[in-house]
Design an enzyme around this catalytic site. Structure first.
Site, PDB file in Angstrom:
ATOM      1  N   MET A 132       0.804  -1.223   0.000  1.00 21.09           N
ATOM      2  CA  MET A 132       0.000   0.000   0.000  1.00 21.09           C
ATOM      3  C   MET A 132       0.840   1.277   0.000  1.00 21.09           C
ATOM      4  SD  MET A 132      -3.137  -0.921  -0.124  1.00 21.09           S
ATOM      5  CE  MET A 132      -3.896   0.650   0.248  1.00 21.09           C
ATOM      6  N   ARG A 133       2.174   1.141   0.012  1.00 22.97           N
ATOM      7  CA  ARG A 133       3.001   2.341   0.066  1.00 22.97           C
ATOM      8  C   ARG A 133       2.794   3.210  -1.173  1.00 22.97           C
ATOM      9  NH1 ARG A 133       7.691   0.301   1.581  1.00 22.97           N
ATOM     10  NH2 ARG A 133       7.455   0.913   3.750  1.00 22.97           N
ATOM     11  N   ALA A 134       2.595   2.583  -2.319  1.00 22.99           N
ATOM     12  CA  ALA A 134       2.404   3.350  -3.552  1.00 22.99           C
ATOM     13  C   ALA A 134       1.167   4.239  -3.459  1.00 22.99           C
ATOM     14  CB  ALA A 134       2.297   2.409  -4.746  1.00 22.99           C
TER      15      ALA A 134
END
Length: 666
Positions: free
Chosen positions: A274-276
């Protein structure tokens, strides 16, 4: 003090300048990775950013740059009272590729800690970079143990220094900026993901723009201070705009429509985790603030995707980063938000935000530094009489068994063969040579214990002197030079077989990429052998050369082995500590010229005489096998594996060391 090149005087490189400015507006974006060919002003542009950053307020006298409004409760120089701060310029700290661990995280005086119980700590670069920029030039060449420390600090926002139970912790939150030339090797995926944005840069092919680059650089070199003064107005304007964007940032609204577009885009490009999504959201918000708006538009989301996703999309390690812009536009259109304002953006320069314009506009948006793949690079047939066949694609790669060099080396840290390293399991102790880095506590106490009465020990503390200290010796893993010697002759040219052979070599290249090896590629066919790729850290360059490898002609096996022997001889002079592993990919046939079999045998025995570790990947197929590859392996003093045995899930075993008959373990 050297006058830096003005940021606004950099010609072109719009994407790079925009990515850096967005991080200046919102440090939470997470930094920038700049990829590109040499000589494209990567380092110049990054260093120029530091002069534009607003000043930071720090606690006077604190070596760790604590914020007086919220001081770190665990600061080694604390505790600090709130308020009463002093302003200073934001720092840009450069991490050299060859830095030691102590230089990065700081050094703890073990002698004083043992004898006096005092935590005498000298801060390192991570402390200097707190609330500033940590810049790593050639970040892809950074040693793995330093990468691990960077990852820990970036993830936790703090740095820990541990020495035999003595621990020091301090805050370390920094903007990570790295530059790299992809031809010299790729980054580890974990570190790659830590960079918020990535930018590809390339030199302009437009003559007018190149002329302007040269003109400005010469003017700067002749009079740095005078050149900087001529750009002072533009620099001040950008600095003021950064301050204004920072003040506006908390008021920017990221609506549900924009969030849906961000989530849909990340899902469409199959990025991991989910970092993107989070980085895209922060980048889009920063873009709106930079443009002077309080609403995030679809164009902000699109620009954020182009900066935040290329290095995160799911891909083969040998694929260059990139994004399909048509697919991106389709996704944004399909999931277009309903809550975006209908009016045109009213910011200073519309949507998306662009860096300040100056000089000729760049016609290029940057691109990958491609490795040329020349069709005849493997060597042209010289009167061989056989027609050249077009290259075939590689079969699906697979996980290979571990091939390692026997004995214990002392080469660069890696993940292949056993070696004496600064990191790994402790195997013994010795007197330190130079600064003590890894204390062997038991050996130190044992050395000091017999002298306590003579030294007049009276208290509970141990009386320790410099001569008592013992350095721990450790065993870990090293990287090697994996030199591929690939048979591209007519006997290997059956399309199905060559596809399988290329698939096996690509699999071994993937393994070398994961183990941080250098690789080289020698091919032989027709009447000669060629160095298709000199030893390099760029494993993807080897894969590109292999993909375009043509086949056909006779099998000059001796020429291939002799060429590989020459490559190793030169590499030993350049890097004597790096041990080599020769991987010969052939069916073992030798044809062409007088006495080809005898010549190949004599060439192979050169490797055995020098104790060079080798393995032969036997590509012979069919119901009747001559066993020529196995015979070649015996003459090389190495081992032979078939294509099936090369797989990690082979029944024959999971790990095989390449045994040399004349080599003995160190």
């Amino acid at each position: 003090m050297t006058t830096p090149f003005p940021f606004t005087a950099v010609v072109g490189q719009d994407d790079l300048r925009l990515a850096l400015l967005l991080n200046a507006v919102s440090p939470q974006v997470g930094g920038v990775l700049v990829r590109g060919e040499k000589g494209t002003a990567k380092s110049t542009t990054v260093r120029a950013l530091s002069t534009l950053l607003p000043d930071v307020t720090v606690v006077p006298g604190c070596r760790f740059s604590c914020d007086p409004s919220a001081p770190d409760p665990g600061c080694p120089d604390g505790p600090h009272e709130r308020g009463g701060g002093a302003g200073r310029p934001a720092r840009m700290v450069e991490l050299p590729v060859g830095a030691s661990e102590d230089r990065l995280v700081g050094a703890l005086d073990i002698e004083r800690a043992l004898a006096e119980g005092v935590k005498a700590f000298e801060p390192g670069l991570l402390a200097d970079a707190h609330r500033g920029i940590l810049y790593v030039d050639e970040v892809n060449l950074l040693h793995d143990h330093l990468v691990d420390l960077l990852l820990d600090a970036a993830a936790m926002g703090a740095s820990y220094v541990e020495r035999e139970g003595v621990s020091v912790r301090h805050a370390s939150k920094f903007l990570l900026v790295g530059t790299m030339n992809p031809e010299e090797g790729e980054l580890r995926p974990q570190l790659l993901d830590r960079f918020g944005l990535t930018v590809e840069v390339a030199a302009s092919r437009e003559p007018d723009q190149r002329v302007e680059v040269v003109r400005r650089r010469l003017a700067y070199d002749d009079d740095p201070a005078g050149f900087a003064a001529r750009w002072a107005g533009e620099e001040a304007a950008v600095r003021a705009r950064i301050v204004a964007a920072r003040e506006l940032l908390p008021s920017v609204r990221l609506g549900d429509g924009a969030l849906r577009q961000i989530a849909a885009t990340c899902a469409a490009f199959e990025v991991d985790g989910m970092r993107a999504d989070i980085v895209m959201a922060r980048t889009a918000t920063a873009l709106a603030a930079w443009a002077g708006r309080t609403e995030v538009l679809a164009e902000d989301v699109r620009q954020a995707a182009l900066l935040a996703l290329p290095h995160r999309r799911r891909r083969n390690p040998f694929d260059a980063p990139g994004l399909d812009e048509d697919k991106l536009d389709e996704t944004l259109e399909e999931f277009g938000g309903d809550d975006d304002p209908d009016t045109d953006p009213d910011g200073p320069d519309g949507g998306g935000g662009q860096p300040p314009a100056e000089g000729p506009e760049s016609p290029e948006g940057g691109g990958d530094a491609e490795v040329p793949a020349e069709a005849g690079e493997a060597g042209q047939p010289s009167g061989a009489g056989s027609g050249e066949r077009s290259p075939v694609g590689a079969a699906e790669p697979f996980r290979t068994r571990v091939l390692s060099v026997p004995g214990i080396g002392e080469g660069a840290a890696g993940r292949r063969s056993r070696a004496r390293t600064e990191h790994g399991r402790t195997t013994g102790a010795r007197r330190p040579r130079g600064a003590l880095t890894k204390l062997h506590l038991a050996a130190t106490v044992q050395a000091a214990a017999p002298h306590q009465r003579a030294r007049g020990r009276s208290g509970p503390g141990l009386v320790v002197r410099r001569d008592d200290l013992r350095q721990a010796t450790r065993e870990g893993r090293e990287s090697n030079l994996v030199l591929f010697v690939v048979d591209a002759s007519g006997s290997m040219a059956a399309r199905q077989r060559m596809s399988a052979v290329k698939g096996a070599v690509v699999s071994l290249l993937l393994d070398a990429y994961q183990r941080r090896d250098k690789v080289g590629l020698v091919t032989f066919r027709g009447a000669s052998a060629d160095v298709a790729l000199p030893p390099t850290s760029s494993v993807d360059a080897a894969a590109a050369r292999l993909e375009s490898l043509p086949t056909g002609g006779r099998t000059p096996l001796a020429a291939g082995l002799l060429k590989a022997h020459d490559v190793l001889r030169v590499e030993r002079l350049r890097d004597p500590a790096r041990r080599a592993l020769v991987v010969v990919v052939t069916d073992g046939r030798a044809t062409g010229g007088p006495e080809p079999v005898a010549l190949a045998s004599r060439a192979a025995r050169l490797f055995a005489a020098e104790g060079t570790a080798s393995v032969v990947v036997d590509c012979e197929s069919g119901p009747v096998r001559l066993g020529l590859a196995g015979r070649l392996a015996g003459e090389l003093g190495g081992a032979a594996v078939t294509l099936d045995e090369l797989r990690a899930d082979s029944i024959a075993g999971l790990v095989r060391d390449v045994q040399g008959t004349t080599r003995r373990a160190a």
